[in-house]
Design a protein around this motif. Structure first.
Motif, PDB file in Angstrom:
ATOM      1  N   ILE A 185      -0.758  32.819   3.718  1.00 31.90           N
ATOM      2  CA  ILE A 185       0.689  32.718   3.539  1.00 31.90           C
ATOM      3  C   ILE A 185       1.425  33.809   4.311  1.00 31.90           C
ATOM      4  O   ILE A 185       0.853  34.834   4.663  1.00 31.90           O
ATOM      5  CB  ILE A 185       1.085  32.821   2.047  1.00 31.90           C
ATOM      6  N   GLU A 186       2.700  33.547   4.569  1.00 32.86           N
ATOM      7  CA  GLU A 186       3.642  34.575   5.017  1.00 32.86           C
ATOM      8  C   GLU A 186       4.489  34.950   3.803  1.00 32.86           C
ATOM      9  O   GLU A 186       4.989  34.071   3.108  1.00 32.86           O
ATOM     10  CB  GLU A 186       4.564  34.039   6.106  1.00 32.86           C
ATOM     11  N   GLU A 220       1.116  38.927   8.436  1.00 35.56           N
ATOM     12  CA  GLU A 220       2.194  39.912   8.562  1.00 35.56           C
ATOM     13  C   GLU A 220       2.539  40.175  10.026  1.00 35.56           C
ATOM     14  O   GLU A 220       2.995  41.256  10.380  1.00 35.56           O
ATOM     15  CB  GLU A 220       1.799  41.218   7.859  1.00 35.56           C
ATOM     16  N   VAL A 221       2.331  39.166  10.852  1.00 35.61           N
ATOM     17  CA  VAL A 221       2.637  39.305  12.275  1.00 35.61           C
ATOM     18  C   VAL A 221       4.098  39.690  12.480  1.00 35.61           C
ATOM     19  O   VAL A 221       4.422  40.545  13.305  1.00 35.61           O
ATOM     20  CB  VAL A 221       2.294  38.000  13.024  1.00 35.61           C
ATOM     21  N   LEU A 232       3.883  47.490   5.261  1.00 34.15           N
ATOM     22  CA  LEU A 232       3.525  46.087   5.131  1.00 34.15           C
ATOM     23  C   LEU A 232       4.357  45.422   4.037  1.00 34.15           C
ATOM     24  O   LEU A 232       4.669  46.054   3.025  1.00 34.15           O
ATOM     25  CB  LEU A 232       2.037  45.945   4.770  1.00 34.15           C
ATOM     26  N   ALA A 233       4.679  44.169   4.229  1.00 41.03           N
ATOM     27  CA  ALA A 233       5.355  43.423   3.165  1.00 41.03           C
ATOM     28  C   ALA A 233       4.440  43.317   1.949  1.00 41.03           C
ATOM     29  O   ALA A 233       4.912  43.226   0.818  1.00 41.03           O
ATOM     30  CB  ALA A 233       5.753  42.040   3.663  1.00 41.03           C
ATOM     31  N   ILE A 244      -5.272  40.858   6.264  1.00 47.52           N
ATOM     32  CA  ILE A 244      -3.882  40.980   6.727  1.00 47.52           C
ATOM     33  C   ILE A 244      -3.884  40.907   8.245  1.00 47.52           C
ATOM     34  O   ILE A 244      -4.745  41.507   8.899  1.00 47.52           O
ATOM     35  CB  ILE A 244      -3.270  42.326   6.285  1.00 47.52           C
ATOM     36  N   THR A 245      -2.931  40.171   8.807  1.00 47.55           N
ATOM     37  CA  THR A 245      -2.819  40.121  10.264  1.00 47.55           C
ATOM     38  C   THR A 245      -1.519  40.771  10.729  1.00 47.55           C
ATOM     39  O   THR A 245      -0.486  40.670  10.067  1.00 47.55           O
ATOM     40  CB  THR A 245      -2.883  38.666  10.783  1.00 47.55           C
ATOM     41  N   LEU A 246      -1.591  41.433  11.867  1.00 45.99           N
ATOM     42  CA  LEU A 246      -0.453  42.160  12.439  1.00 45.99           C
ATOM     43  C   LEU A 246      -0.324  41.856  13.924  1.00 45.99           C
ATOM     44  O   LEU A 246      -1.285  41.490  14.582  1.00 45.99           O
ATOM     45  CB  LEU A 246      -0.654  43.675  12.272  1.00 45.99           C
TER      46      LEU A 246
END
Length: 395
Positions: A185-186, A220-221, A232-233, A244-246
């Motif tokens: 999810i975002e 979390e891109v 981070l959110a 987590i992705t960035l």
């Protein structure tokens, strides 16, 4: 042949461009070849986190470029190790990182981690990943299939299977079966209309998934690297994801993506890789960006600017109720929900005429992603021009 003709003849037409030629920038202000100034409320779609022409970032890039730009991941990369350590410490999560070049690549890595987690004794037992409708996870084939927007899937099949789309967070538990390995999810859907998820619902979902041994992947891109006010959110929502992705704002304009995961030993050498990912140049740039923004956050200035910007947009939503339904978003990831897609396009075009750069998003949303270092003066100037555009549009 002028520059526009050159672009039209030689570059694939994947973007409906505005043909303005920017020559340089100062923080949240860009200047074209006629030296006209534009207030940038887009930051390169959430990328230029520390502003245009940032001297500290430029000096770090220049210093690194004079020494080593790239050697490959076959050898130790000092700024990569330092960046990984910094992100882990600031996040508060016990994780390890893999570095890529983009958000789509980071999400591909996250999907591979989940799929390997679903294997038992080298046999695939669980492989399905649930994502949300209106989501956006990238343009590569697998990340595109993970994106829960049917319009995005036209032309490019056949796709990898195993993706299931939920209407909302509440529907996710009912879609889980014995083949489900992860939920992705975002926390704020960017392309999906700058739509924040409900905090309590996210926390309840995270708890439920942990009980079921289903991985929680948070993309979390766009929301990561202080875009929402915290590193981070996920920190803001007070959850601990498994992955987590960035990308985007991490490098301040230098391409870099990252996957963070608590599954520290999930990959062995050869399971995953990247020729360019995490090289000297990108990780040195990202390390400088993270350090700058951590200092900026600690000073209190980031939160002050975010509150100020939110107040300005809420005033506009209230003052132009014939155009906008409401103001949405968190931090410097905000939007104004227009009453129609036609109005949305007209607003963006009219704002450009007034030399204010804003973005389109789903659900008829006009999206604002300014540099995190934007000044109060730049906010005031951009908002004033934006109001002029709205007045002209409604007169």
């Amino acid at each position: 042949m002028n520059l526009k003709e050159m672009d039209l003849q030689y570059v694939l037409h994947t973007y409906a461009r505005n043909y303005v030629n920017f020559k340089y920038g100062k923080n949240a202000t860009l200047f074209d070849e006629e030296n006209k100034d534009y207030i940038d409320f887009t930051s390169g779609i959430g990328v230029v986190s520390v502003g245009h022409g940032n001297k500290r970032l430029a000096d770090a890039i220049c210093d690194q470029a004079k020494k080593i730009i790239h050697i490959s991941n076959l050898y130790l990369i000092e700024p990569q190790a330092l960046l990984a350590k910094r992100l882990v410490e600031l996040s508060g999560y016990d994780m390890r990182l893999f570095f890529a070049n983009s958000g789509a690549e980071a999400n591909e890595g996250a999907i591979k981690i989940a799929r390997k987690y679903g294997e038992v004794d080298d046999e695939i037992k669980r492989y399905k990943i649930i994502t949300l409708k209106h989501s956006f996870h990238g343009r590569t084939i697998t990340a595109l299939k993970a994106t829960g927007q049917e319009a995005m899937h036209t032309y490019f099949g056949p796709f990898p299977d195993g993706f299931v789309y939920a209407e909302n967070l509440e529907q996710i538990p009912s879609l889980i079966d014995e083949k489900t390995v992860a939920v992705m999810i975002e926390l704020i859907q960017g392309e999906g209309g700058v739509e924040p998820q409900d905090k309590v619902a996210v926390q309840e979902l995270a708890k439920f998934l942990k009980q079921k041994d289903i991985l929680l992947i948070v993309d979390e891109v766009q929301t990561g690297i202080y875009r929402t006010g915290e590193l981070l959110a996920s920190n803001l929502y007070e959850i601990e994801p498994d992955i987590i992705t960035l990308a985007k704002g991490l490098g301040g304009g230098v391409p870099i993506g990252a996957v963070m995961t608590r599954l520290k030993d999930i990959f062995k050498p050869g399971d995953h890789g990247s020729t360019f990912g995490g090289n000297y140049l990108s990780t040195r740039a990202a390390l400088e960006v993270v350090n700058m923004l951590e200092e900026y956050k600690a000073s209190g200035k980031l939160d002050q600017k975010m509150i100020y910007f939110e107040e300005k947009l809420k005033e506009i939503a209230k003052g132009f109720g014939d155009i906008f339904v409401k103001e949405v978003g968190i931090g410097f990831m905000r939007g104004l929900r227009a009453k129609s897609s036609k109005l949305q396009s007209q607003i963006i075009n009219k704002a450009f005429d007034k030399r204010v750069l804003i973005l389109k998003a789903g659900r008829n949303t006009v999206r604002f992603l300014p540099p995190l270092t934007i000044t109060k003066e730049e906010i005031d100037e951009g908002i004033e021009r934006f109001k002029e555009a709205l007045v002209e549009l409604t007169s």
